[in-house]
Design an enzyme around this catalytic site. Structure first.
Site, PDB file in Angstrom:
ATOM      1  CG  HIS A 108      -5.256  -2.272   3.999  1.00  0.00           C
ATOM      2  ND1 HIS A 108      -6.217  -1.509   4.951  1.00  0.00           N
ATOM      3  CD2 HIS A 108      -5.857  -2.570   3.327  1.00  0.00           C
ATOM      4  CE1 HIS A 108      -6.869  -0.968   3.739  1.00  0.00           C
ATOM      5  NE2 HIS A 108      -7.398  -1.653   3.089  1.00  0.00           N
ATOM      6  CG  ASP A 164      -5.310   0.243   8.252  1.00  0.00           C
ATOM      7  OD1 ASP A 164      -4.925  -0.243   6.947  1.00  0.00           O
ATOM      8  OD2 ASP A 164      -6.216  -0.199   8.339  1.00  0.00           O
ATOM      9  CG  ASP A 180      -9.106  -7.285  -2.562  1.00  0.00           C
ATOM     10  OD1 ASP A 180      -9.180  -6.917  -3.661  1.00  0.00           O
ATOM     11  OD2 ASP A 180      -8.292  -6.704  -0.854  1.00  0.00           O
ATOM     12  CD  GLU A 223      -8.575  -4.018   7.629  1.00  0.00           C
ATOM     13  OE1 GLU A 223      -7.334  -3.904   7.271  1.00  0.00           O
ATOM     14  OE2 GLU A 223      -9.384  -3.325   6.842  1.00  0.00           O
TER      15      GLU A 223
HETATM   16  C1  GLP Z   1      -9.267  -1.362  -0.454  1.00  0.00           C
HETATM   17  C2  GLP Z   1      -8.562  -2.202  -1.701  1.00  0.00           C
HETATM   18  C3  GLP Z   1      -7.474  -2.483  -1.446  1.00  0.00           C
HETATM   19  C4  GLP Z   1      -6.955  -1.322  -2.209  1.00  0.00           C
HETATM   20  C5  GLP Z   1      -7.163  -0.225  -0.565  1.00  0.00           C
HETATM   21  C6  GLP Z   1      -6.614   0.836  -1.155  1.00  0.00           C
HETATM   22  O1  GLP Z   1      -9.338  -1.864   0.942  1.00  0.00           O
HETATM   23  N1  GLP Z   1      -9.046  -4.241  -0.295  1.00  0.00           N
HETATM   24  O2  GLP Z   1      -6.412  -3.785  -2.383  1.00  0.00           O
HETATM   25  O3  GLP Z   1      -5.209  -1.009  -1.629  1.00  0.00           O
HETATM   26  O4  GLP Z   1      -9.028  -0.851  -0.349  1.00  0.00           O
HETATM   27  O5  GLP Z   1      -7.718   1.854  -1.625  1.00  0.00           O
HETATM   28  P1  GLP Z   1      -7.577   2.727  -3.020  1.00  0.00           P
HETATM   29  O6  GLP Z   1      -6.471   2.791  -3.560  1.00  0.00           O
HETATM   30  O7  GLP Z   1      -9.218   3.367  -3.457  1.00  0.00           O
HETATM   31  O8  GLP Z   1      -7.251   3.803  -1.860  1.00  0.00           O
END
Ligand code: GLP
Length: 259
Positions: free
Chosen positions: A141, A139, A70, A146
Site C-alpha cells: 500500500h 502489502d 494521510d 490498501e
Molecule cells: C502506514 C502509512 C504509510 C506508510 C506505511 C509503512 O500505513 N500510512 O504511508 O508507508 O505505514 O510504514 P513504515 O515506514 O513504518 O513501515
C-alpha cells in the site's frame, strides 16, 4: 522506474535525503518547491538528515510547501498518535518551514469528504506536487491506499485492513484496539499526478512488496505496482528490502544507476 539499492538503512536514507535536498536547493526562488511527505518508521532517517543539514546551514525549508499523505480519522492534531504530532516532532518544528506552508489532512473535520476535496484543490492551487516522497506497506500500500483501491482514486476516506492495523499498533502501545480503523488519505491518482515519486523501503518485511512493485504485474492487488507506469519514479531500498528482487533486476539497476 529507477531502483537504488544501498546496503543499510542509514545509507539508503542518506541517498534519499541528499537527492531531495539537492532538488530543494535548485528550486528557483520565485515559486516554492511542493513536496509530498509520508509518516511511518522508514522516513525518519531522511527527516533526521534534513534536520542536521538545516542545523549546519546547508538546507532551508523556507521555500518549501508540503502536503502530507494521510491522517487518522478521529485523532485531533494534538493527539500523541496523530500524524500531525509525528510531523511536527520529527521535522516541521526542527526546520525553518513557514507554518502556513504545511498541509496535513484534518481527521477531525465534520465534513470528511469536503476536507478531502479541499485538499485536492489546495494541491492544484499550489501548482501540483513536484515530488511525492512515500513509504510502502508490507502489502504494497501507498499512503493508506490498501490493496484493491482503484488506481484512479483521489484523496478520500479509507478503511484500514486488519494487516495495516496490526502493523501500526506498535505506535499505539501494541494495542490494536486503539488504532483508528479509518484514515484520510491522498489517492493513488493523487500520487501518480506528482512530477516525481520517490518510495523508501527498508527491511525484510518489505521485500515481497518491493518485488511485486518492481517485477510483479501491474495490479491493484499491489497498489505500488502502478508506479511502473509513472515516468519518474525512484524506489530507494536497503539490502533487506531488495532481497527478493531477481539477479537480473539487481544487475540492471546497478549497471544503469546514475547519480
Ligand atoms: C502506514 C502509512 C504509510 C506508510 C506505511 C509503512 O500505513 N500510512 O504511508 O508507508 O505505514 O510504514 P513504515 O515506514 O513504518 O513501515
Amino acid at each position: 522506474m529507477r531502483v537504488i539499492i544501498r546496503d543499510t538503512y542509514e545509507m539508503m536514507s542518506k541517498w534519499a535525503a541528499n537527492a531531495v535536498a539537492e532538488k530543494i536547493k535548485k528550486q528557483e526562488k520565485t515559486k516554492p518547491f511542493v513536496l509530498g511527505l509520508p509518516t511511518g518508521s522508514t522516513p525518519q532517517g531522511v527527516y533526521r538528515l534534513w534536520v542536521e543539514a538545516k542545523e549546519k546551514g546547508l538546507l532551508s525549508f523556507s521555500n518549501v510547501v508540503t502536503f502530507n499523505m494521510d491522517e487518522y480519522v478521529g485523532l485531533s492534531p494534538d493527539d500523541e498518535n496523530s500524524y500531525h504530532v509525528f510531523m511536527y516532532r520529527n521535522l516541521f518544528d526542527l526546520v525553518d518551514i513557514p507554518k502556513e506552508n504545511v498541509h496535513i489532512l484534518d481527521g477531525t473535520a465534520i465534513d470528511l469528504e469536503g476536507e478531502c476535496q479541499a485538499y485536492e484543490s489546495a494541491i492544484t492551487a499550489a501548482g501540483g506536487i513536484a515530488l511525492f516522497l512515500g513509504g510502502i506497506g508490507r502489502d504494497g500500500h501507498i499512503a493508506f491506499n490498501e490493496p484493491y483501491t482503484p488506481f484512479t482514486s483521489r484523496t478520500g476516506v479509507r478503511t484500514l485492513t486488519a494487516d495495516t492495523v496490526a502493523a501500526n499498533a506498535r505506535f499505539f502501545g501494541n494495542d490494536e484496539g486503539r488504532v483508528p480503523k479509518r484514515a484520510l488519505s491522498v489517492g493513488i491518482g493523487t500520487v501518480m499526478d506528482a512530477g516525481e515519486v520517490m518510495i523508501l523501503a527498508s527491511g525484510r518485511n518489505k521485500a515481497h512488496a518491493v518485488w511485486e512493485t518492481v517485477e510483479g504485474p501491474i495490479s491493484h492487488k499491489c497498489p505500488a505496482s502502478v508506479l511502473q507506469l509513472h515516468e519518474n519514479v525512484t524506489l530507494v531500498c536497503d539490502g533487506e528490502a531488495a532481497s527478493e528482487l531477481s539477479k537480473d533486476a539487481v544487475r540492471f539497476f546497478r549497471e544503469t544507476e546514475t547519480a
